[in-house]
Design a protein around this motif. Structure first.
Motif, PDB file in Angstrom:
ATOM      1  N   ASP A 135       0.853   2.941  10.582  1.00 57.06           N
ATOM      2  CA  ASP A 135       1.069   2.887   9.132  1.00 57.06           C
ATOM      3  C   ASP A 135      -0.255   2.878   8.375  1.00 57.06           C
ATOM      4  OD1 ASP A 135       3.748   2.904   9.545  1.00 57.06           O
ATOM      5  OD2 ASP A 135       4.145   0.855   8.885  1.00 57.06           O
ATOM      6  N   LEU A 136      -1.227   2.128   8.878  1.00 62.55           N
ATOM      7  CA  LEU A 136      -2.522   2.064   8.203  1.00 62.55           C
ATOM      8  C   LEU A 136      -3.236   3.413   8.243  1.00 62.55           C
ATOM      9  CD1 LEU A 136      -3.891  -1.420   9.369  1.00 62.55           C
ATOM     10  CD2 LEU A 136      -2.870  -0.829   7.168  1.00 62.55           C
ATOM     11  N   MET A 137      -3.176   4.086   9.379  1.00 62.90           N
ATOM     12  CA  MET A 137      -3.821   5.393   9.483  1.00 62.90           C
ATOM     13  C   MET A 137      -3.119   6.426   8.603  1.00 62.90           C
ATOM     14  SD  MET A 137      -4.728   5.547  13.578  1.00 62.90           S
ATOM     15  CE  MET A 137      -5.628   7.082  13.407  1.00 62.90           C
ATOM     16  N   THR A 138      -1.788   6.349   8.533  1.00 69.29           N
ATOM     17  CA  THR A 138      -1.033   7.256   7.665  1.00 69.29           C
ATOM     18  C   THR A 138      -1.371   7.007   6.202  1.00 69.29           C
ATOM     19  OG1 THR A 138       0.788   7.338   9.266  1.00 69.29           O
ATOM     20  CG2 THR A 138       1.271   8.021   7.004  1.00 69.29           C
ATOM     21  N   LEU A 139      -1.401   5.735   5.820  1.00 67.46           N
ATOM     22  CA  LEU A 139      -1.702   5.399   4.428  1.00 67.46           C
ATOM     23  C   LEU A 139      -3.136   5.772   4.069  1.00 67.46           C
ATOM     24  CD1 LEU A 139      -0.782   4.173   1.781  1.00 67.46           C
ATOM     25  CD2 LEU A 139      -1.398   1.912   2.664  1.00 67.46           C
ATOM     26  N   ASP A 140      -4.066   5.618   5.013  1.00 68.81           N
ATOM     27  CA  ASP A 140      -5.454   6.016   4.749  1.00 68.81           C
ATOM     28  C   ASP A 140      -5.540   7.505   4.448  1.00 68.81           C
ATOM     29  OD1 ASP A 140      -8.475   5.354   5.025  1.00 68.81           O
ATOM     30  OD2 ASP A 140      -8.202   7.050   6.371  1.00 68.81           O
ATOM     31  N   TYR A 141      -4.770   8.299   5.170  1.00 64.96           N
ATOM     32  CA  TYR A 141      -4.739   9.751   4.912  1.00 64.96           C
ATOM     33  C   TYR A 141      -4.167  10.031   3.525  1.00 64.96           C
ATOM     34  CZ  TYR A 141      -3.434  14.662   5.418  1.00 64.96           C
ATOM     35  OH  TYR A 141      -3.273  16.010   5.225  1.00 64.96           O
ATOM     36  N   VAL A 142      -3.114   9.298   3.137  1.00 68.45           N
ATOM     37  CA  VAL A 142      -2.505   9.486   1.822  1.00 68.45           C
ATOM     38  C   VAL A 142      -3.475   9.076   0.715  1.00 68.45           C
ATOM     39  CG1 VAL A 142      -0.645   8.702   0.291  1.00 68.45           C
ATOM     40  CG2 VAL A 142      -0.156   9.203   2.692  1.00 68.45           C
ATOM     41  N   VAL A 143      -4.189   7.968   0.925  1.00 72.98           N
ATOM     42  CA  VAL A 143      -5.134   7.482  -0.090  1.00 72.98           C
ATOM     43  C   VAL A 143      -6.269   8.477  -0.294  1.00 72.98           C
ATOM     44  CG1 VAL A 143      -6.848   5.687  -0.570  1.00 72.98           C
ATOM     45  CG2 VAL A 143      -4.572   5.050   0.223  1.00 72.98           C
ATOM     46  N   LYS A 144      -6.745   9.094   0.779  1.00 72.13           N
ATOM     47  CA  LYS A 144      -7.820  10.075   0.655  1.00 72.13           C
ATOM     48  C   LYS A 144      -7.349  11.327  -0.088  1.00 72.13           C
ATOM     49  CE  LYS A 144     -10.425   8.512   4.674  1.00 72.13           C
ATOM     50  NZ  LYS A 144     -10.837   8.758   6.083  1.00 72.13           N
ATOM     51  N   GLU A 145      -6.045  11.657   0.043  1.00 68.36           N
ATOM     52  CA  GLU A 145      -5.496  12.779  -0.709  1.00 68.36           C
ATOM     53  C   GLU A 145      -5.255  12.417  -2.167  1.00 68.36           C
ATOM     54  OE1 GLU A 145      -1.956  14.250   1.154  1.00 68.36           O
ATOM     55  OE2 GLU A 145      -3.068  15.786   2.235  1.00 68.36           O
ATOM     56  N   LEU A 155       2.741  -2.175  -1.246  1.00 72.70           N
ATOM     57  CA  LEU A 155       2.658  -3.393  -0.439  1.00 72.70           C
ATOM     58  C   LEU A 155       3.688  -4.436  -0.832  1.00 72.70           C
ATOM     59  CD1 LEU A 155      -1.222  -3.868  -0.247  1.00 72.70           C
ATOM     60  CD2 LEU A 155       0.293  -3.194   1.605  1.00 72.70           C
ATOM     61  N   PHE A 156       4.042  -4.501  -2.111  1.00 67.01           N
ATOM     62  CA  PHE A 156       4.794  -5.671  -2.564  1.00 67.01           C
ATOM     63  C   PHE A 156       6.052  -5.368  -3.375  1.00 67.01           C
ATOM     64  CE2 PHE A 156       0.291  -6.890  -2.271  1.00 67.01           C
ATOM     65  CZ  PHE A 156       0.389  -7.888  -1.324  1.00 67.01           C
ATOM     66  N   ASP A 157       6.290  -4.132  -3.770  1.00 66.00           N
ATOM     67  CA  ASP A 157       7.485  -3.849  -4.560  1.00 66.00           C
ATOM     68  C   ASP A 157       8.748  -4.001  -3.726  1.00 66.00           C
ATOM     69  OD1 ASP A 157       6.079  -3.454  -6.825  1.00 66.00           O
ATOM     70  OD2 ASP A 157       6.577  -1.320  -7.072  1.00 66.00           O
ATOM     71  N   ASN A 158       9.869  -4.236  -4.424  1.00 67.70           N
ATOM     72  CA  ASN A 158      11.197  -4.340  -3.784  1.00 67.70           C
ATOM     73  C   ASN A 158      11.255  -5.461  -2.752  1.00 67.70           C
ATOM     74  OD1 ASN A 158      11.987  -1.900  -5.202  1.00 67.70           O
ATOM     75  ND2 ASN A 158      10.847  -0.764  -3.648  1.00 67.70           N
ATOM     76  N   MET A 159      10.519  -6.535  -2.998  1.00 63.49           N
ATOM     77  CA  MET A 159      10.472  -7.633  -2.041  1.00 63.49           C
ATOM     78  C   MET A 159      11.856  -8.225  -1.789  1.00 63.49           C
ATOM     79  SD  MET A 159       8.386  -9.615  -0.213  1.00 63.49           S
ATOM     80  CE  MET A 159       6.770  -9.516  -0.941  1.00 63.49           C
ATOM     81  N   ASP A 344      -9.313   5.026   9.983  1.00 64.52           N
ATOM     82  CA  ASP A 344      -9.037   6.374  10.477  1.00 64.52           C
ATOM     83  C   ASP A 344      -9.338   6.465  11.963  1.00 64.52           C
ATOM     84  OD1 ASP A 344     -11.817   6.462  10.613  1.00 64.52           O
ATOM     85  OD2 ASP A 344     -12.040   7.566   8.744  1.00 64.52           O
ATOM     86  N   SER A 345      -9.309   7.691  12.481  1.00 66.91           N
ATOM     87  CA  SER A 345      -9.465   7.892  13.926  1.00 66.91           C
ATOM     88  C   SER A 345     -10.862   7.560  14.429  1.00 66.91           C
ATOM     89  CB  SER A 345      -9.131   9.349  14.287  1.00 66.91           C
ATOM     90  OG  SER A 345      -9.985  10.241  13.588  1.00 66.91           O
ATOM     91  N   LEU A 346     -11.832   7.426  13.538  1.00 69.77           N
ATOM     92  CA  LEU A 346     -13.194   7.129  13.978  1.00 69.77           C
ATOM     93  C   LEU A 346     -13.468   5.636  14.119  1.00 69.77           C
ATOM     94  CD1 LEU A 346     -15.297   9.732  11.918  1.00 69.77           C
ATOM     95  CD2 LEU A 346     -14.644   9.825  14.343  1.00 69.77           C
ATOM     96  N   ASP A 347     -12.794   4.813  13.339  1.00 72.12           N
ATOM     97  CA  ASP A 347     -13.077   3.373  13.394  1.00 72.12           C
ATOM     98  C   ASP A 347     -11.911   2.530  13.892  1.00 72.12           C
ATOM     99  OD1 ASP A 347     -11.348   3.511  11.290  1.00 72.12           O
ATOM    100  OD2 ASP A 347     -12.670   2.575   9.817  1.00 72.12           O
ATOM    101  N   LEU A 421       6.584   2.181   2.496  1.00 76.49           N
ATOM    102  CA  LEU A 421       5.821   3.349   2.918  1.00 76.49           C
ATOM    103  C   LEU A 421       6.756   4.455   3.390  1.00 76.49           C
ATOM    104  CD1 LEU A 421       3.065   4.645   3.447  1.00 76.49           C
ATOM    105  CD2 LEU A 421       3.081   3.569   5.715  1.00 76.49           C
ATOM    106  N   ARG A 422       7.791   4.106   4.133  1.00 75.80           N
ATOM    107  CA  ARG A 422       8.744   5.116   4.591  1.00 75.80           C
ATOM    108  C   ARG A 422       9.458   5.766   3.407  1.00 75.80           C
ATOM    109  NH1 ARG A 422      12.575   2.476   8.863  1.00 75.80           N
ATOM    110  NH2 ARG A 422      11.809   0.520   8.030  1.00 75.80           N
ATOM    111  N   ARG A 423       9.820   4.960   2.423  1.00 74.48           N
ATOM    112  CA  ARG A 423      10.469   5.514   1.228  1.00 74.48           C
ATOM    113  C   ARG A 423       9.529   6.467   0.499  1.00 74.48           C
ATOM    114  NH1 ARG A 423      13.139   0.045  -1.423  1.00 74.48           N
ATOM    115  NH2 ARG A 423      15.036  -0.010  -0.139  1.00 74.48           N
ATOM    116  N   TYR A 424       8.258   6.092   0.413  1.00 70.88           N
ATOM    117  CA  TYR A 424       7.292   6.924  -0.296  1.00 70.88           C
ATOM    118  C   TYR A 424       7.091   8.252   0.431  1.00 70.88           C
ATOM    119  CZ  TYR A 424       2.812   8.542  -2.112  1.00 70.88           C
ATOM    120  OH  TYR A 424       1.813   9.302  -2.648  1.00 70.88           O
TER     121      TYR A 424
END
Length: 430
Positions: A135-145, A155-159, A344-347, A421-424
């Motif tokens: 999930d973190l690697m997927t979200l990192d890719y989304v954030v870079k886009e 992180l916190f909506d729809n609690m 990401d895949s490097l760290d 994240l899955r919904r997004y």
């Protein structure tokens, strides 16, 4: 806070093939054999410590147990010598593959049914850790886009909707493949087992608030308006629905508290550079975790703690240390937007090994030696492991407080994040 300087020698990844092995001077396959042999010697030494004869204590003296059937004892010795077999330490049972756990079903259904943390299996905890990494690697890719993405909402909506599922969420989950029986009419609108007690306390508080509001209204009517209520007044009926209303984010916040921003994001960006490799290994992160699980097999508590630390590092968050089981809310908006540290895949390889190593030292009494851990995780120098641990501690700002409440709370904290994240991602593909 002063900038720290941790120098790591840049090194090529030691993984060269896809079978989970490392290329060393010992040759292919010899490392695994050596590791297994070392662990066998440790277990054999532990077995030699057991006494051969049973002893009983009476009147403060130790004496050998009286064995009247000595002939049978010698006969057994002869049988064992005839069979020609020696007592060996039992072979270590390898854990099943991480992919054997259906994580969608686990997150949507199994977490809600856990009676306590001890019900969590080791392979489930490892699959949970892997899901967080993915999930973190997927979200990192989304954030870079899309750098402007709202991480706070992910992180916190729809609690309360995720933790107290309604009709819409149940239908959405039942549509997913492999989780048809996740929710039925019998268990809809039920709270997770681990959250039943705090939820019931919230219900009692809301009911108390309802009663106090009703009494206040009655007193205002009698004293200020001078309109006495009849004994058969139906004013109470207007407050019946209020006691059974769904919980809101404000209810969760009031009971559970919230996160806070940890340390300066720019400093985190500098520290995270210490975890980078020159190039991504040919070994995938899944194979890397399978290798760690094969030779170390961390306990569920270690894996949950490592997940907890990695989650807080990724978003520079510091949780409040309280005794509530309810998931925490987002940091106050005046502390600024939530930013994500690059994963990401490097760290990710060095972040994973650092999080697990710190959790092992913190949780377990018996730890592997640094050299052994380096062999498993592919580090070439022991000094690099110490420096990575120190850098990871600075990323955490040395907030290592952990207990049963924080681990339980994190289970549901991650469920909210993973569901959002899955919904997004689903909305992006539509």
């Amino acid at each position: 806070m002063e900038e720290i300087s941790v120098k790591l020698k840049p090194q090529q990844p030691t993984f060269e093939d896809d079978k989970g092995e490392t290329n060393t001077k010992e040759g292919d396959g010899e490392l695994d054999e050596k590791i297994t042999k070392e662990k066998g010697q440790e277990s054999e030494q532990d077995g030699n410590k057991e006494e051969d004869l049973e002893t009983n204590r009476e009147d403060g003296k130790c004496f050998k147990q009286d064995t009247s059937d000595s002939k049978n004892g010698s006969l057994n010795k002869e049988d064992s010598s005839l069979s020609g077999t020696k007592e060996r330490s039992p072979e270590r049972i390898r854990p099943p593959a991480i992919s054997s756990v259906n994580m969608d079903l686990f997150i949507d259904n199994k977490i809600d049914k856990l009676g306590c943390l001890n019900d969590l299996k080791q392979i489930e905890a490892m699959a949970f850790f892997k899901r967080l990494v993915d999930d973190l690697m997927t979200l990192d890719y989304v954030v870079k886009e899309d750098p402007e993405i709202d991480l706070r909402s992910l992180l916190f909506d729809n609690m309360h909707d995720v933790l107290t599922p309604g009709q819409d969420l149940c239908d959405e989950i039942n549509d997913d493949e492999g989780s048809v029986d996740s929710f039925t009419d019998d268990n809809r609108d039920r709270f997770p087992t681990l959250l039943e007690k705090p939820m019931s306390q919230l219900k009692d508080e809301k009911r108390t608030d309802r009663n106090s509001a009703l009494e206040k209204l009655k007193s205002v009517s009698n004293e200020q308006l001078e309109v006495p209520l009849r004994k058969n007044s139906r004013i109470d009926a207007n407050f019946e629905d209020a006691s059974e209303t769904a919980f809101t984010d404000d209810d969760f916040r009031r009971k559970s508290g919230s996160y806070h921003q940890n340390i300066d994001h720019e400093l985190c960006t500098k520290i995270i550079q210490k975890f980078y490799l020159k190039q991504a290994p040919s070994l995938s992160i899944t194979q890397y975790l399978e290798r760690i699980n094969k030779f170390i097999t961390p306990s569920p508590a270690v894996l949950l703690s490592a997940s907890y630390f990695l989650f807080n590092v990724a978003f520079d968050l510091k949780p409040e240390n309280n005794c509530s089981l309810l998931p925490l809310q987002s940091p106050p908006e005046e502390e600024g937007p939530i930013k994500m540290t690059s994963v990401d895949s490097l760290d990710i390889f060095r972040l994973v090994l650092s999080a697990l190593r710190i959790s092992l030292k913190l949780i377990e009494d018996k730890n592997f030696k640094q050299a052994y851990y380096c062999k498993i995780t592919g580090l070439q120098h022991i000094d690099d492991l110490f420096k990575l641990e120190l850098a990871f501690l600075y990323l955490l700002n040395f907030n290592l407080f952990i207990n049963e409440f924080s681990l339980t709370r994190f289970l549901f904290q991650f469920k909210v994040f993973d569901t959002n994240l899955r919904r997004y991602l689903k909305s992006r593909t539509v």
